[in-house]
Design a protein around this motif. Structure first.
Motif, PDB file in Angstrom:
ATOM      1  N   LEU A  91      14.457   7.636 -36.569  1.00  0.00           N
ATOM      2  CA  LEU A  91      15.058   6.311 -36.340  1.00  0.00           C
ATOM      3  C   LEU A  91      14.440   5.647 -35.106  1.00  0.00           C
ATOM      4  O   LEU A  91      14.199   4.445 -35.078  1.00  0.00           O
ATOM      5  N   THR A  92      14.192   6.446 -34.085  1.00  0.00           N
ATOM      6  CA  THR A  92      13.584   5.908 -32.865  1.00  0.00           C
ATOM      7  C   THR A  92      12.156   5.452 -33.150  1.00  0.00           C
ATOM      8  O   THR A  92      11.707   4.427 -32.653  1.00  0.00           O
ATOM      9  N   GLU A  93      11.466   6.234 -33.965  1.00  0.00           N
ATOM     10  CA  GLU A  93      10.081   5.899 -34.291  1.00  0.00           C
ATOM     11  C   GLU A  93      10.020   4.577 -35.063  1.00  0.00           C
ATOM     12  O   GLU A  93       9.223   3.694 -34.750  1.00  0.00           O
ATOM     13  N   LEU A  94      10.889   4.443 -36.040  1.00  0.00           N
ATOM     14  CA  LEU A  94      10.931   3.192 -36.813  1.00  0.00           C
ATOM     15  C   LEU A  94      11.232   2.007 -35.896  1.00  0.00           C
ATOM     16  O   LEU A  94      10.626   0.937 -36.008  1.00  0.00           O
ATOM     17  N   ALA A 139      16.596  -0.240 -38.040  1.00  0.00           N
ATOM     18  CA  ALA A 139      15.988   1.050 -38.383  1.00  0.00           C
ATOM     19  C   ALA A 139      17.018   1.948 -39.079  1.00  0.00           C
ATOM     20  O   ALA A 139      16.724   2.571 -40.108  1.00  0.00           O
ATOM     21  N   ASP A 140      18.245   1.983 -38.541  1.00  0.00           N
ATOM     22  CA  ASP A 140      19.307   2.802 -39.154  1.00  0.00           C
ATOM     23  C   ASP A 140      19.483   2.437 -40.625  1.00  0.00           C
ATOM     24  O   ASP A 140      19.584   3.304 -41.497  1.00  0.00           O
ATOM     25  N   ILE A 141      19.553   1.154 -40.864  1.00  0.00           N
ATOM     26  CA  ILE A 141      19.885   0.686 -42.215  1.00  0.00           C
ATOM     27  C   ILE A 141      18.726   0.915 -43.176  1.00  0.00           C
ATOM     28  O   ILE A 141      18.896   1.442 -44.273  1.00  0.00           O
ATOM     29  N   THR A 334      11.176   7.682 -45.682  1.00  0.00           N
ATOM     30  CA  THR A 334      10.939   6.250 -45.450  1.00  0.00           C
ATOM     31  C   THR A 334       9.887   6.046 -44.365  1.00  0.00           C
ATOM     32  O   THR A 334       8.983   5.218 -44.511  1.00  0.00           O
ATOM     33  N   LEU A 335       9.999   6.830 -43.289  1.00  0.00           N
ATOM     34  CA  LEU A 335       9.043   6.683 -42.196  1.00  0.00           C
ATOM     35  C   LEU A 335       7.610   6.946 -42.688  1.00  0.00           C
ATOM     36  O   LEU A 335       6.678   6.234 -42.301  1.00  0.00           O
TER      37      LEU A 335
END
Ligand code: TRP
Length: 363
Positions: A91-94, A139-141, A334-335
């Motif tokens: 999530l942080t990366e996105l 990013a979360d979503i 996803t990433l």
């Protein structure tokens, strides 16, 4: 396309009845409807830290409180993935990559961010992490390819910002790897924003005007009996106002016709009760006692389930750990696609290596 839910809460305190009518009750209905292929429910600790970075202990203590509230309202870990945001580094990366797609002025215009900046006296110096939390929420979503985000009205600007980021990503990188989410708001006006027991616009811990899901029956009764009603309704015989009267707003959010049969057979429905109050002759104690009966009935099974889970705290952490591991897998997929679309998948791209080698062969 399969339907996927993602939503969550910041772990800064126990959840209250405002959370319940605004979102939790709906989540359980959606979970039990069987219409959703996957349901992700996130404890947003990383987001909570954006304005509590100097108080990590508060966030740490409240992870299990929120998890207990989730389990006690009927979120079922076999059907919904319950997880902790900070445990998903993807999530942080996105978030970092999405930052390129959002301007500072766009973030400044986000109404929720604006009002939070005021609330926290951040006007003169805004922490960058806090300023960027709408991007992290996107990013979360998107990490979970959520189609549907059930939240309260205050989160609308976040979903709008997420949709913009998705469209921008697709326009810039030319592949449709992300999903544009839809918001799902509460279907009843009273549930959109349940006021505090003092009648103030919002229930909030700092105002001390909340009824918590974990409050005991006596605490609930006392809070209801102290509720703000109609300051002009001094005597029972006086005509009263229903609009802006907290007791009636709560009844709008909680009461069902069958409650009248059981607890207040003088009326057959809420409209009849409201009309009597407007005419005069209906006292505040009577409507408060009725609300107390309704709320006790709704909250009793929630509290009972909480008591059971409270005896198995280790089990609650196990649920979050397993959920976080499953969530991580989904986000990683996803990433991978995002990085491929952004052309930062150097080592898996054999043609890239071949092309670069060929370039040098001819020199
Ligand atoms: N901003 C939400 C709140 O304050 C919590 C949250 C973080 C969230 N990420 C989310 C909600 C993604 C929905 C979707 O409660």
């Amino acid at each position: 396309m399969s339907k996927i839910i993602l939503t969550g809460d910041r772990p800064t305190g126990r959840l209250h009845v405002g959370h319940y009518v605004g979102s939790l009750r709906r989540r359980v209905e959606l979970q039990n409807s069987g219409e959703y292929e996957k349901i992700f429910i996130m404890i947003a600790d990383a987001q909570a830290l954006t304005d509590n970075f100097d108080n990590p202990e508060k966030v740490r203590q409240n992870i299990v409180e929120v998890a207990l509230d989730y389990l006690s309202v009927g979120l079922d870990p076999t059907r919904s993935t319950l997880f902790v945001q900070s445990q998903i580094p993807e999530l942080t990366e996105l978030t970092f990559y999405y930052m390129n797609l959002v301007t500072v002025s766009r973030l400044q215009r986000n109404p929720t961010v604006k009002s939070e900046i005021q609330l926290r006296n951040f006007e003169t110096s805004i922490p960058v992490g806090f300023f960027c939390y709408p991007i992290s929420q996107a990013a979360d979503i998107t990490a979970f390819r959520a189609t549907t985000v059930p939240v309260g009205e205050d989160q609308l600007p976040m979903i709008e910002q997420t949709r913009e980021i998705v469209r921008r990503f697709h326009a810039v990188y030319g592949t449709e790897v992300l999903v544009e989410p839809e918001v799902l708001l509460p279907n009843n006006q009273a549930c959109l924003r349940l006021p505090g027991i003092d009648g103030k616009a919002k229930m909030s811990k700092s105002l001390g005007n909340c009824i918590y899901l974990s409050d005991n029956p006596e605490e609930i009764r006392k809070k209801i009996m102290s509720m703000y009603t109609d300051p002009l309704h001094l005597q029972v015989s006086d005509p009263g106002h229903v609009e802006g009267n907290t007791v009636f707003t709560y009844l709008d959010a909680f009461c069902k016709p069958e409650h009248f049969r059981q607890y207040c057979p003088d009326y057959s429905c809420l409209d009849e009760m409201k009309n009597h109050y407007r005419r005069g002759g209906l006292g505040d104690v009577k409507i408060k006692k009725f609300l107390n009966a309704v709320l006790q009935e709704e909250l009793e099974p929630i509290r009972a389930r909480r008591t059971v889970w409270e005896k198995d705290i280790a089990g609650v952490y196990e649920i979050l750990k397993a959920g976080s591991s499953a969530a991580r897998q989904a986000a990683a997929e996803t990433l991978d696609e995002v990085k491929r679309a952004m052309k930062i998948n150097y080592f898996e791209d054999t043609s890239l290596i071949r092309e670069q080698a060929a370039r040098y062969e001819n020199t």
